[in-house]
Design a protein around this motif. Structure first.
Motif, mmCIF file in Angstrom:
data_model
loop_
_atom_site.group_PDB
_atom_site.id
_atom_site.type_symbol
_atom_site.label_atom_id
_atom_site.label_comp_id
_atom_site.label_asym_id
_atom_site.label_seq_id
_atom_site.Cartn_x
_atom_site.Cartn_y
_atom_site.Cartn_z
ATOM 1 N N HIS A 490 -18.810 -24.451 -17.637
ATOM 2 C CA HIS A 490 -18.452 -24.783 -19.017
ATOM 3 C C HIS A 490 -18.043 -26.229 -19.225
ATOM 4 O O HIS A 490 -17.940 -26.665 -20.362
ATOM 5 C CB HIS A 490 -17.368 -23.837 -19.531
ATOM 6 N N SER A 491 -17.809 -26.937 -18.152
ATOM 7 C CA SER A 491 -17.601 -28.378 -18.346
ATOM 8 C C SER A 491 -18.965 -29.049 -18.228
ATOM 9 O O SER A 491 -19.888 -28.517 -17.613
ATOM 10 C CB SER A 491 -16.635 -28.943 -17.310
ATOM 11 N N GLU A 492 -19.084 -30.224 -18.838
ATOM 12 C CA GLU A 492 -20.391 -30.882 -18.783
ATOM 13 C C GLU A 492 -20.758 -31.236 -17.352
ATOM 14 O O GLU A 492 -21.922 -31.133 -16.944
ATOM 15 C CB GLU A 492 -20.429 -32.129 -19.679
ATOM 16 N N THR A 493 -19.766 -31.645 -16.578
ATOM 17 C CA THR A 493 -20.050 -31.988 -15.182
ATOM 18 C C THR A 493 -20.616 -30.783 -14.440
ATOM 19 O O THR A 493 -21.635 -30.888 -13.745
ATOM 20 C CB THR A 493 -18.756 -32.486 -14.497
ATOM 21 N N MET A 496 -24.189 -30.008 -15.737
ATOM 22 C CA MET A 496 -25.151 -30.993 -15.236
ATOM 23 C C MET A 496 -25.518 -30.674 -13.788
ATOM 24 O O MET A 496 -26.684 -30.704 -13.404
ATOM 25 C CB MET A 496 -24.502 -32.374 -15.351
ATOM 26 N N ARG A 497 -24.516 -30.343 -13.008
ATOM 27 C CA ARG A 497 -24.788 -30.061 -11.589
ATOM 28 C C ARG A 497 -25.556 -28.752 -11.422
ATOM 29 O O ARG A 497 -26.409 -28.639 -10.542
ATOM 30 C CB ARG A 497 -23.478 -30.012 -10.798
ATOM 31 N N HIS B 27 -13.218 -30.319 -24.409
ATOM 32 C CA HIS B 27 -13.096 -29.327 -23.343
ATOM 33 C C HIS B 27 -14.326 -29.303 -22.452
ATOM 34 O O HIS B 27 -14.382 -28.513 -21.516
ATOM 35 C CB HIS B 27 -12.814 -27.946 -23.928
ATOM 36 N N ARG B 28 -15.300 -30.163 -22.727
ATOM 37 C CA ARG B 28 -16.443 -30.320 -21.815
ATOM 38 C C ARG B 28 -16.181 -31.461 -20.850
ATOM 39 O O ARG B 28 -16.672 -31.469 -19.732
ATOM 40 C CB ARG B 28 -17.719 -30.641 -22.601
ATOM 41 N N ILE B 30 -13.185 -32.515 -19.820
ATOM 42 C CA ILE B 30 -12.114 -32.177 -18.888
ATOM 43 C C ILE B 30 -12.537 -30.990 -18.040
ATOM 44 O O ILE B 30 -13.020 -29.986 -18.559
ATOM 45 C CB ILE B 30 -10.810 -31.897 -19.676
ATOM 46 N N GLY B 31 -12.369 -31.120 -16.735
ATOM 47 C CA GLY B 31 -12.880 -30.111 -15.815
ATOM 48 C C GLY B 31 -12.157 -28.779 -15.814
ATOM 49 O O GLY B 31 -12.775 -27.731 -16.037
ATOM 50 N N LEU B 509 -23.117 -38.386 -9.361
ATOM 51 C CA LEU B 509 -22.264 -37.350 -9.956
ATOM 52 C C LEU B 509 -23.030 -36.070 -10.263
ATOM 53 O O LEU B 509 -22.420 -35.043 -10.531
ATOM 54 C CB LEU B 509 -21.598 -37.867 -11.236
ATOM 55 N N VAL B 510 -24.341 -36.113 -10.249
ATOM 56 C CA VAL B 510 -25.078 -34.880 -10.505
ATOM 57 C C VAL B 510 -25.010 -33.927 -9.321
ATOM 58 O O VAL B 510 -25.431 -32.769 -9.436
ATOM 59 C CB VAL B 510 -26.552 -35.104 -10.930
ATOM 60 N N SER B 512 -22.164 -34.236 -6.711
ATOM 61 C CA SER B 512 -20.894 -34.196 -5.984
ATOM 62 C C SER B 512 -19.835 -34.943 -6.762
ATOM 63 O O SER B 512 -20.149 -35.883 -7.481
ATOM 64 C CB SER B 512 -21.120 -34.902 -4.629
ATOM 65 N N PRO B 513 -18.583 -34.524 -6.623
ATOM 66 C CA PRO B 513 -17.518 -35.412 -7.095
ATOM 67 C C PRO B 513 -17.624 -36.726 -6.316
ATOM 68 O O PRO B 513 -18.084 -36.735 -5.173
ATOM 69 C CB PRO B 513 -16.228 -34.679 -6.701
ATOM 70 N N LEU B 523 -16.945 -38.138 -15.798
ATOM 71 C CA LEU B 523 -18.157 -37.781 -16.536
ATOM 72 C C LEU B 523 -18.611 -38.908 -17.467
ATOM 73 O O LEU B 523 -17.812 -39.452 -18.221
ATOM 74 C CB LEU B 523 -17.894 -36.534 -17.394
ATOM 75 N N SER B 864 -12.471 -35.033 -14.890
ATOM 76 C CA SER B 864 -13.718 -34.315 -15.184
ATOM 77 C C SER B 864 -14.104 -33.285 -14.140
ATOM 78 O O SER B 864 -15.055 -32.530 -14.344
ATOM 79 C CB SER B 864 -14.879 -35.308 -15.347
ATOM 80 N N GLU B 865 -13.409 -33.275 -13.020
ATOM 81 C CA GLU B 865 -13.748 -32.297 -12.001
ATOM 82 C C GLU B 865 -13.008 -30.985 -12.255
ATOM 83 O O GLU B 865 -11.824 -30.979 -12.569
ATOM 84 C CB GLU B 865 -13.406 -32.831 -10.602
ATOM 85 N N SER B 866 -13.717 -29.905 -12.088
ATOM 86 C CA SER B 866 -13.130 -28.580 -12.252
ATOM 87 C C SER B 866 -12.365 -28.192 -10.985
ATOM 88 O O SER B 866 -12.535 -28.802 -9.929
ATOM 89 C CB SER B 866 -14.234 -27.559 -12.510
ATOM 90 N N PRO B 868 -12.877 -25.551 -9.073
ATOM 91 C CA PRO B 868 -13.790 -25.219 -7.964
ATOM 92 C C PRO B 868 -14.330 -26.466 -7.255
ATOM 93 O O PRO B 868 -14.462 -26.470 -6.030
ATOM 94 C CB PRO B 868 -14.929 -24.450 -8.652
ATOM 95 N N ALA B 869 -14.610 -27.510 -8.026
ATOM 96 C CA ALA B 869 -15.124 -28.722 -7.390
ATOM 97 C C ALA B 869 -14.049 -29.362 -6.522
ATOM 98 O O ALA B 869 -14.320 -29.829 -5.408
ATOM 99 C CB ALA B 869 -15.623 -29.701 -8.451
#
Ligand SMILES: Cc1ncc(COP(=O)(O)O)c(C=O)c1O
Ligand SMILES: Cc1ncc(COP(=O)(O)O)c(C=O)c1O
Ligand SMILES: O=C([O-])O
Lengths: 959, 959
Positions: A490-493, A496-497, B27-28, B30-31, B509-510, B512-513, B523, B864-866, B868-869
């Motif tokens: 749900h995040s753009e990052t 995209m991945r 909210h897109r 922010i991870g 970034l597509v 990996s962090p 992002l 921007s990283e969630s 899980p990332a």
């Protein structure tokens, strides 16, 4: 003959005036350079490409006359012309609804998928091991449709909602072995859906009975199915339960057409008891595009799985026991079952299905519900305002569409006022309008409409809408899209991945030639694609007034003229949105022509057995009786059999369908003779234009005897295949057929439709228009010549190593050729399919496997591949031939060798244990240049049998 | 404190009115989701993100007041606003020249690179093994520049042509150990280049002497260099040979500024004898973009290699003996040499260099020559027409620019007439205009200009231009771009595949962090990027009349106000096109401020030793004396040393430079005290804004004591890093400094410039504007809060496994933190750099290595990283820690273990032989989720020492 290509000068410069732009697509679209062309001609054994073409294309069939063609444009000039036409379209706020809704394509999906050749240049995922990315995404699509509809099985897309409705009708009809001939349809259904149902019912002998559903005579024994649109065409959400209950009681099948966004709030059709649900996923992120393309869908209860039309992705295991996706149950489809197939559908809407499922992945169930709720709040607010100022509602219960009976103003006047605010609303009758909201609706929109309804500015924000659905019996009680994939990215990052991860599993034209015979996987250039994501083309509703689509209409006129001139036809319909739909349209046009002459008995269609499966399947759908005609071993029509069948059926002969050059890739010398014979016996000739890429500028179907053809714009005219669609299959006709084309009859009693939108998938037709304007007539001719050159070059390189089947006069092929693999079977166990799998280890996409001949490979390199690319591909095939020889010579083991075990995913060659009879290097890097290879199959060979036995076609809900 | 983030409601919905759009980027961007946020807070040991922020950011520094901010826009509304502003710009045909030319970006490159996050989200290729794609492309760029200029060495881009000229001047000055202080400049040089040279000369004590080159006193002993623009500013191609000969005689260095397109026809500067050549590659496919970004270049004879500024890509061998690229000779650069560096350049223009080198790859030498010839034909034709109708030429010998002395009409009148045709021509003086053609010129353009020159329609096609250059002594005699790469990828298919092949070698970034401390790799959302390839923004010339750039100017005003308000500043200059340029601009602004008060002695700049290398390097370029200030072990300023230095230098104190939060990632409590002390002693405070991402909405530099800051828009404000540029580094200032900002003085005697174009790299500023409008002030604040949350979460997860250095109050970090790796060295031989390499085997990009501390990793995950990332990344680091433990415990071998041998390219783990002390699985798949990994290093560890000893920095010509 027109020897007008000078291989030295065809690239820019030499014969051009200094003033001319240099940014010609021409020499970018065509792969071989002038020097390469010379080398290739030499290897082939001809002095020049023109000599080759002269020796390949029968002289008596060659185009003799010139045509007028608009000036060739450089890339920049093309973009300017595209902008001019785009700006001629007028983008109004669209509140027309009717199954087409403006929406917000998330920019991340636009860039990652719709504008990304890594996605859009993919082919249909028949080679599953290098297509796991798009298969996963289509599996998501099926899951999404199952979840929203509450039904157990979904396919991977159909062409649009009306054709999906027609397919559902066909399923009901077939279910009762065509014995029950009445199909009941609720009157509150979109007009274009009704039209499609009528069109498709007629040749099958089905009676479409349109009534209020309360009047449905479900007890009648001749009723096969009952169809309800939910919500209805006027937006109303009716109580369908009594109808379903009565249908069940009488064993009548129930079909609904629905809206996926509405279904986030409304009880699921499956839960309500419908057997089948169809619809369109367009509003999930796909531009309206003046009609398409977008993904139609069909879902049904699980027991329907073997009867569902279209491609279905299933999960199975690979040879290493790992989960893997692939196309399931292919035996339902036309390419296997031909005239007995469930449907004629071939090209569908994979790319758009992927966009829509990614839209759901991006928003998730909560996001989708919020969008739906917001839309519903807005429509509720509008309804509140309308009644507050004295109008009446046609229905109190609706989702996004409010039907308002106007008080004190006519619908025409209201529509006109709205138009002054650049808004389109729908006139339902003299006193009723409908306003359909979508996710793009704004406060300003509401305020304007409120003012128009009130006749004076009023405070629209004062409206306190309530969610009418939520508090009603229609509210959805069941959870949906609980699966992890819809609740993670749900995040753009993350989004995209995810898109990138899937993309990078798949081979597309960005990595490899995809030399699929009959599929013409040529360059889809970036410049041609630019209108697709331009809002001036994307945001036009198919039923917007034509005055707002003048850019499109000008483009279509120009495009039709160009293609008609190229093909020797007099008129064209853009209506069919795939090749198979073109066939159906063409055959029905022929029927209407015969009927108009009182020749109502003509229903036989002669079809060579080598024809594409869509041909016989389409003939059946057109109400014709397909009659097979034998072909000689060289793929040409067997004259004796043809004559016999012709004689036998001459009184009922409707048409012959023939592919030219033949599906074996050969220019038959006698094509005109066959056409004459058909004409002499009162039939018309349908020439399947799938192989038009061998003919542009060289042969005109309309001049060699054909009366009608479809053109797969997604082949010859550069629309990308998108992993299995979109397509666009307009038909050209000779003048006698022109009055019977679909759109010519629109609005008349004889109205008939092939696709839902007036001009088919308009948005992608822009691509083909651009291609023609960029190439010019000489460039287009050269494209065909180079397609022939490239095929003959590959054939010449491979002939010493493989058995080539069916060359034409002078032993040349047209734009494709066939390698016969039968010779390997006995001594090595290797078949064509194994070679296809082994090609994956070389980072390459296989040619067409086992069509039109079993255990053969059909190779069509297209003009866009350069000599180095062709050489690389030939080197790989020769290397595989050597690997086969190792088996033949006993140096490699039958049953445990690099080919039988192919493909070799990375996980296998990196495993600590290695117990093969060959080395890791032999498995992974059979040629030195493969060391840096980037494309690997991500799974081992998929197990089709296991998958079809243990069917899994959607992700189970999270428990 | 402003506890205004409710982790439950920060995602859409809850506190929003139902009318509001749902397509919020917020909210897109922010991870972490709300649920994840709670879990993360729990692990960190705080009740909420706000509690964390309160405990991290010193309360007395927290922002107390609110600001006015324009309304937050949804994605669709943003695109509409962008369109509105774009349409407010007026795109005229641009014949202004001046080093900025319209051109045709090939659509395939637009899609494959400029609009592709796989390219634009890359970081500077310090991690060479997962950056071979862009390193190859930059190597191509260097080769292209060497070939066109005829010089032996080129760097991988500078910021623009004028700054490149200034760098060249600096090289000349340094060459003579700053003893020769005169730099001669031919008067026929672009005004903005002159201005830049003057600006940069002044603080260094260089005298820029602008004269006709024939007047150059090359025998004078104080002359270090002579600069000639070739072709000149008025288009004239002068005979430079006498000047070069005299310069050589006297040992004076020669520099030319040239045009890469002209150089396809003109003899190469290196062949003519120039020592250095600078210029801009803009016209090779990069939009004018109202000034940038585009790649400046600098090339020199090979002996200059250790003195050339900027990044240089070199070829070397990897650990397996295979060729590999990496950044060469880094010891020249500011991050190593600091105040003694060749230049302060850090961020350059990698992405644009890649676009330009791909443009050359696409066209090849023949294609480029054809473009140049066509342009030259057009300009010759115009010249012929001009003279035929009675005007005079300023020069008979030109390439693309014709200077016409008008007869019977004033330049103003002509310019006005041209403007009526939406054409911009340049007014050189009252009676002289200049017309510069580019590859987009059309017959219609020529016809219009001919008519304007003739005063009546005339037949422009009658002009029979000849190629004046070809038949002149200026004609190029030397071949160029003979290398295979420039002679292979000329079809679109080949080009597309080449771009993809390189893309797929590199981590961006597509995949990996990229948690690089100090680099803020967040992002870069697709919606923010849309103006970049919109011609309404792209096709505006930087020196077009402001009336044509109203959309830009409105956007800039809004943007400046937003950032000033956020940062507590009063005014802003967009001029600096990188952070380092911002530093230089800021320090020079400070100097001008002091000077204006007669305080001319103030030249000392206090800089903590922990500062980024650009700080001292910029100070030197600003003519200041950098004085180191010690830092305490926790990274904070050492009060004692600071006080001592302050006291010592108080009379000459110009400024302090300080980074906040510190480069160690800590919010120093006492920052305001230091600022006060500096002010009390007459100095100004430069706050390096690189870490602004920790402060937006929380701390305002201008309120805590700073006077000036640069903002790396390519960090905090979402411009992508593009593999090492573009950047944009505007500076905000307090009111006392405002009058001394660069553009405030434009057009005055005191004119000074930091970059060539009036507003720096305008085209990318659109990205940052979009980001601000999409996030709104609350969203921007949340971005900082989540940046802090994410960093503290990772720190909390890693703290049990690694030694964390330098946390702030309450033991939290700001938006980044440092892992100390010294503890492993003795027992295992493992250093931070080894861990970075090992991360590649996990498919991940390393954090910042050994800056600001040696043998440490600085981690900045960004908002921007969630979760899980972040978890995946932490899992990888913990797994590596366990691998280290295996060595510590003697279970793995020192010197032959998965870390020391890292990275493991695919070729190695697939090799038939395997002689490591660990398994292939341990090497390639140390964690189970890596089984499907897609990103692999494509080479083994690169050998820097070998490469620097055996320098290869371009592809040798094909012999
Ligand atoms: C010879 C031939 N006819 C018809 C078709 C059907 O076209 P479509 O896939 O667009 O329905 C194809 C498709 O591959 C074909 O090859
Ligand atoms: C703290 C700090 N200051 C200044 C700079 C220089 O900025 P730029 O690379 O834009 O020149 C950087 C870049 O990384 C940095 O981290
Ligand atoms: O114009 C059309 O043929 O649709």
């Amino acid at each position: 003959s027109s020897n007008d290509t000078n291989p030295d000068s065809f690239h820019r410069g030499e014969d051009m005036r200094w003033q001319e732009p240099l940014d010609r697509l021409y020499h970018r679209h065509i792969g071989p350079s002038p020097e390469e062309t010379m080398d290739m001609a030499e290897l082939i054994g001809v002095a020049s490409i023109d000599e080759l073409v002269d020796m390949t294309v029968p002289a008596h069939l060659r185009t003799q006359t010139d045509i007028e063609f608009p000036p060739t444009l450089g890339e920049r000039a093309l973009l300017e012309e595209m902008k001019r036409l785009g700006d001629k379209n007028q983008v109004f706020r669209s509140f027309l609804g009717l199954g087409y809704h403006d929406n917000q394509l998330p920019p991340v999906i636009q860039r990652a998928i719709l504008e990304n050749p890594g996605w859009y240049t993919q082919y249909t995922p028949y080679q599953a091991e290098i297509a796991q990315g798009r298969l996963e995404s289509l599996f998501n699509f099926q899951t999404m449709i199952c979840e929203l509809t509450g039904l157990g099985i979904s396919n991977a897309s159909l062409l649009d909602e009306p054709t999906a409705a027609a397919e559902a009708m066909g399923m009901c009809f077939a279910h009762f072995r065509k014995k029950k001939t009445v199909f009941l349809v609720d009157e509150n259904t979109h007009t274009h859906t009704l039209s499609l149902l009528r069109t498709r019912a007629k040749p099958l002998g089905i009676e479409v009975r349109v009534q209020p559903m309360s009047d449905f005579d479900l007890a009648a024994t001749d009723v096969c199915g009952a169809f309800v649109q939910y919500p209805g065409a006027n937006g109303a959400i009716a109580d369908v339960s009594p109808t379903i209950a009565r249908a069940k009681e009488h064993g009548v099948l129930t079909v609904c057409a629905s809206d996926p966004l509405a279904l986030t709030l409304l009880e699921a059709p499956g839960t309500l008891g419908f057997d089948i649900c169809v619809g369109s996923a367009q509003r999930f992120g796909v531009p309206m595009g003046y009609g398409g393309p977008h993904a139609g869908f069909i879902a049904a209860t699980s027991d329907w799985v073997r009867k569902l039309p279209g491609r279905i992705v299933g999960q199975t295991l690979d040879a290493d026991g790992n989960p893997a996706y692939r196309l399931a149950l292919q035996t339902r489809e036309q390419h296997i079952r031909r005239s007995k197939a469930v449907s004629n559908i071939c090209t569908a809407q994979a790319l758009l299905a992927n966009v829509s499922s990614m839209y759901a992945v991006y928003h998730g169930p909560q996001g989708l519900s919020e969008i739906a709720n917001r839309v519903h709040h807005y429509s509720s607010a509008l309804a509140g305002i309308a009644t507050a100022v004295g109008h009446t509602l046609e229905s109190e219960m609706f989702f996004d569409t409010v039907a308002i009976k106007l008080n004190g103003i006519s619908a025409d006047a209201f529509v006109a006022m709205a138009a002054e605010h650049e808004m389109n609303v729908f006139k339902a009758d003299e006193h009723t309008i409908r306003v359909a909201f979508d996710e793009t609706v704004t406060e300003a929109d509401l305020a304007t409409l409120a003012e128009l309804l009130a006749g004076t500015p009023i405070d629209a924000t004062a409206a306190s809408p309530h969610n009418r659905i939520e508090t009603s019996t229609h509210a959805r009680s069941t959870e949906f899209l609980t699966q992890e994939v819809f609740n993670t990215y749900h995040s753009e990052t993350e989004m995209m991945r995810y898109c990138k991860k899937l993309e990078n599993k798949d081979i597309s034209l960005v990595h490899s030639p995809i030399p699929l015979g009959s599929c013409t996987m040529k360059l889809n250039s970036a410049v041609e694609m630019q209108a697709v994501t331009n809002p001036q083309f994307g945001n036009i509703h198919p039923f917007a007034p034509e005055s707002q689509a003048q850019g499109y209409l000008e483009m279509f006129d120009e495009f039709k003229k160009m293609v008609c001139d190229i093909a020797g036809y007099d008129d064209m319909s853009l209506h069919p949105n795939s090749g198979a739909q073109g066939e159906l349209a063409g055959l029905m046009t022929i029927r209407r022509y015969h009927d108009s002459r009182g020749d109502t008995k003509r229903n036989v269609c002669l079809i060579p057995v080598s024809a594409h499966g869509t041909n016989p399947a389409s003939a059946v759908m057109a109400g014709m009786v397909p009659v097979d005609v034998k072909v000689d071993p060289d793929g040409t029509i067997n004259l004796h059999d043809f004559s016999t069948k012709l004689e036998k059926h001459k009184d009922t002969l409707a048409a012959m369908m023939v592919t030219y050059p033949s599906t074996f890739g050969v220019f038959e010398e006698d094509i005109s003779m066959y056409c004459d014979m058909v004409h002499d016996n009162g039939g018309q000739v349908y020439l399947d234009g799938a192989n038009m890429n061998a003919q542009v500028g060289l042969v005109r179907p309309g001049h060699i005897g054909a009366d009608v053809s479809h053109f797969n714009l997604h082949k010859t005219f550069c629309i990308p295949h998108g992993g299995g669609g979109p397509g666009q299959g307009p038909i050209g006709v000779k003048s006698q057929l022109s009055p019977f084309l679909p759109e010519q009859t629109r609005g008349t009693a004889d109205e008939w439709d092939i696709s839902g939108a007036p001009h088919g998938s308009s948005l992608v037709t822009t691509i083909s228009w651009a291609y023609c304007r960029l190439m010019g007539k000489d460039g287009l001719t050269d494209a065909s010549k180079f397609a022939i050159l490239n095929a003959n070059y590959m054939m010449a390189r491979l002939a010493p190593h493989f058995k080539i089947r069916f060359t034409g006069t002078n032993n040349f092929c047209a734009h494709e050729f066939i390698i016969d693999c039968n010779e390997f079977k006995a001594s090595t166990g290797i078949e064509a399919g194994d070679i296809a799998k082994r090609l994956q280890d070389y980072g390459l996409h296989a040619p067409t496997v086992s069509w039109p001949l079993t255990n053969a490979l059909m190779i069509e390199p297209t003009e866009s591949e350069s000599k180095p690319a062709l050489d690389m591909y030939c080197d790989a095939l020769v290397s595989i031939r050597n690997e086969i020889r190792e088996i033949e010579q006993g140096k490699a083991m039958v049953g445990d060798n690099v080919i039988t075990n192919a493909p070799h995913p990375m996980s296998r060659v990196i495993a600590d244990d290695w117990h093969k009879s060959y080395t890791r290097t032999q498995a992974a890097y059979p040629l030195e240049w493969l060391r840096g290879k980037q494309m690997w199959p991500t799974v081992a060979r998929v197990n089709d049998v296991y998958g079809d036995k243990n069917l899994v076609t959607s992700i189970p809900p999270r428990s």
